[in-house]
Design a protein around this motif. Structure first.
Motif, PDB file in Angstrom:
ATOM      1  N   UNK A  22      87.209  28.495  10.208  1.00 52.16           N
ATOM      2  CA  UNK A  22      87.144  27.123   9.690  1.00 52.16           C
ATOM      3  C   UNK A  22      86.446  26.190  10.685  1.00 52.16           C
ATOM      4  N   UNK A  23      86.803  26.352  11.964  1.00 49.56           N
ATOM      5  CA  UNK A  23      86.192  25.524  12.996  1.00 49.56           C
ATOM      6  C   UNK A  23      84.685  25.795  13.079  1.00 49.56           C
ATOM      7  N   UNK A  24      84.297  27.050  13.009  1.00 51.22           N
ATOM      8  CA  UNK A  24      82.881  27.400  13.072  1.00 51.22           C
ATOM      9  C   UNK A  24      82.125  26.894  11.847  1.00 51.22           C
ATOM     10  N   UNK A  25      82.762  26.920  10.689  1.00 49.32           N
ATOM     11  CA  UNK A  25      82.132  26.371   9.479  1.00 49.32           C
ATOM     12  C   UNK A  25      81.892  24.878   9.627  1.00 49.32           C
ATOM     13  N   UNK A  26      82.898  24.161  10.152  1.00 46.45           N
ATOM     14  CA  UNK A  26      82.752  22.722  10.369  1.00 46.45           C
ATOM     15  C   UNK A  26      81.643  22.448  11.387  1.00 46.45           C
ATOM     16  N   UNK A  27      81.611  23.260  12.424  1.00 48.32           N
ATOM     17  CA  UNK A  27      80.584  23.099  13.455  1.00 48.32           C
ATOM     18  C   UNK A  27      79.199  23.342  12.857  1.00 48.32           C
ATOM     19  N   UNK A  28      79.082  24.352  12.007  1.00 46.05           N
ATOM     20  CA  UNK A  28      77.810  24.656  11.358  1.00 46.05           C
ATOM     21  C   UNK A  28      77.375  23.498  10.471  1.00 46.05           C
TER      22      UNK A  28
END
Length: 75
Positions: A22-28
């Motif tokens: 989830x964090x990586x998706x938000x970062x992307x």
């Protein structure tokens, strides 16, 4: 071999991995937004550069015409 992990440990691990995803998706998504903004800024600057380049060419042409009219047109 004694495996000391239980179902709760696996659930916690899965939960941690999901949080990372989830964090990586938000970062992307954030990075994509920033890249789009940067792209728009580049296009605006490019358009401004071309407009200034045209204006510069006009000023140079006017200068050359004025020099010819004054008779000092030797470059």
């Amino acid at each position: 071999m004694d495996n000391k992990r239980g179902p709760n440990d696996l659930e916690k691990l899965l939960e941690q991995r999901q949080e990372e995803v989830d964090m990586l998706k938000k970062q992307k998504e954030y990075m994509q937004m920033k890249c789009r903004q940067a792209g728009e800024a580049v296009l605006k600057q490019e358009a401004r550069y071309h407009a200034l380049e045209k204006e510069f060419d006009k000023v140079c042409e006017e200068r050359d015409n004025l020099m010819r009219m004054l008779g000092d047109g030797v470059k």
